[in-house]
Design a protein around this motif. Structure first.
Motif, short mmCIF file in Angstrom:
data_model
loop_
_atom_site.label_atom_id
_atom_site.label_comp_id
_atom_site.label_asym_id
_atom_site.label_seq_id
_atom_site.Cartn_x
_atom_site.Cartn_y
_atom_site.Cartn_z
N ARG A 193 0.82 -1.34 -0.01
CA ARG A 193 -0.16 -0.04 0.04
C ARG A 193 0.82 1.51 0.05
O ARG A 193 0.68 2.18 -0.88
CB ARG A 193 -0.93 0.07 1.23
N SER A 229 -7.57 2.12 -1.22
CA SER A 229 -5.99 1.61 -1.02
C SER A 229 -6.20 0.63 0.10
O SER A 229 -5.05 -0.11 0.03
CB SER A 229 -5.23 2.82 -0.76
N LEU A 232 -5.07 -2.91 -0.86
CA LEU A 232 -3.73 -3.35 -1.15
C LEU A 232 -2.99 -4.08 -0.21
O LEU A 232 -2.17 -4.72 -0.38
CB LEU A 232 -3.02 -2.14 -1.59
N ASP A 233 -3.50 -3.92 1.06
CA ASP A 233 -3.13 -4.79 2.23
C ASP A 233 -3.17 -6.27 2.15
O ASP A 233 -2.53 -6.90 2.71
CB ASP A 233 -3.46 -4.20 3.40
#
Length: 367
Positions: A193, A229, A232-233
């Protein structure tokens, strides 16, 4: 300094005398580096890449030290993918020659150059394999005929082979973190991220600096990408992502009916990140979920199928946004001709709108 003169300086710096060089040929098709094919008197072929000077107003933020990325890609995938062998490199911009890369030449021609020939071959093979309807007992139109070639046989076989190669490549894991090896945007990040946010922030800052034409204000795009976002982890392993796997960077070798992948080139856009990102260019302007031959090969190469669940689809939309932003913004520092500028806006602009819409839809639905 003229391009040929600069290539000669690079060759002399690695100890290659002029009498060992039989021919120099400038390679076209790329939009960034000066690339020259050098044929030696012993029959070997080298490819010499020299980047443009790092002058403000001519580069995107992520384009500094791109050769570092390319060397990293070829080095980490050697033995796993058909990539050039690094013969000589100078990556320090302050060196007397400036940065350069010399690699072994690979066999074949760009897939984009032979795509029409492949399509024509497969169409002819399909016609010759079709049964004669006037013959008693002939198969019905469209029915499978044992021992005959399926439609698009060579194209499908090449897509399957490409999938296997990329699947093997994505099975590799980096040890230094996420982001561009050349660290144009800073050191590698501990999380994907962090790295991808830095990448999108940089291209949007470039858009503002160059006053590039975009279909939405950069502030709105930045806010939308930030809202998405957290997905994205889901990415916890840095894999080598080429990110420029369009057909122009894939070499196809051999005669019609027996063509094979000769190599993958131009790894300068490589970063350590999410394997899903490579499917943007592998299926440029198309849906990778429709590319069954590629996905079958990918599962064979990686040992597990690529599953396009809600997370993967949202991440894919984010990576499409990133690539399309680059394609639109880079037209300004590249100073592309009006015809190319019009094509980019006409073809890429709507793709960015669609990708942004996909991100927004996923956020609204809670996926």
């Amino acid at each position: 300094m003229a391009n040929d003169d600069l290539t000669s300086v690079v060759l002399r710096s690695v100890g290659l005398r002029e009498d060992r060089s039989a021919a120099l040929m400038r390679l076209t098709g790329g939009t960034f580096n000066t690339v020259t094919r050098v044929t030696l008197t012993n029959g070997d072929d080298w490819v010499v890449k020299v980047p443009p000077p790092a002058i403000d107003g001519t580069l995107m933020s992520h384009e500094r030290d791109l050769l570092v990325n390319e060397v990293e890609f070829y080095t980490c995938t050697a033995g796993t993918a058909p990539v050039p062998r690094v013969l000589h490199s100078q990556l320090d911009p302050a060196s007397p020659t400036g940065p350069y890369l010399i690699v072994s030449a690979l066999p074949g021609r760009p897939w984009s150059d032979v795509a029409d020939d492949i399509a024509a071959h497969d169409a002819a093979a399909t016609r010759s394999a079709a049964p004669d309807a006037s013959v008693p007992g002939a198969a019905a139109p469209g029915a499978a005929v044992p021992g005959t070639s399926a439609p698009d046989a060579e194209e499908r076989r090449l897509r399957n082979a490409l999938g296997r190669i990329i699947g093997r490549t994505h099975s590799l894991t980096g040890s230094g973190g996420f982001g561009y090896p050349g660290q144009a945007l800073g050191p590698l990040s501990a999380t994907w991220r962090q790295a991808f946010t830095a990448m999108t922030d940089a291209v949007l800052a470039d858009a503002d600096a160059y006053r590039a034409r975009l279909p939405s204000p950069t502030a709105d795009i930045r806010a939308l990408l930030a809202a998405a976002s957290p997905v994205l982890d889901d990415v916890t392993r840095p894999a080598p992502v080429h990110f420029d796997l369009w057909q122009g960077n894939l070499l196809v070798d051999g005669e019609p009916g027996a063509r094979s992948l000769g190599g993958i080139v131009d790894g300068e856009r490589m970063f350590w990140g999410d394997p899903v990102a490579d499917f943007v260019s592998l299926s440029l302007f198309a849906d990778p979920e429709d590319d069954k031959d590629l996905l079958t090969g990918y599962a064979e190469g990686s040992g597990q199928p690529m599953v396009f669940d809600a997370s993967a689809r949202l991440r894919l939309a984010l990576y499409r946004c990133y690539l399309y932003l680059i394609m639109l913004v880079e037209t300004v520092p590249r100073r592309v001709p009006r015809e190319q500028l019009d094509w980019t806006w006409r073809e890429v602009g709507p793709q960015l709108v669609r990708a942004l819409g996909d991100v927004e839809s996923a956020l609204r639905s809670g996926d």
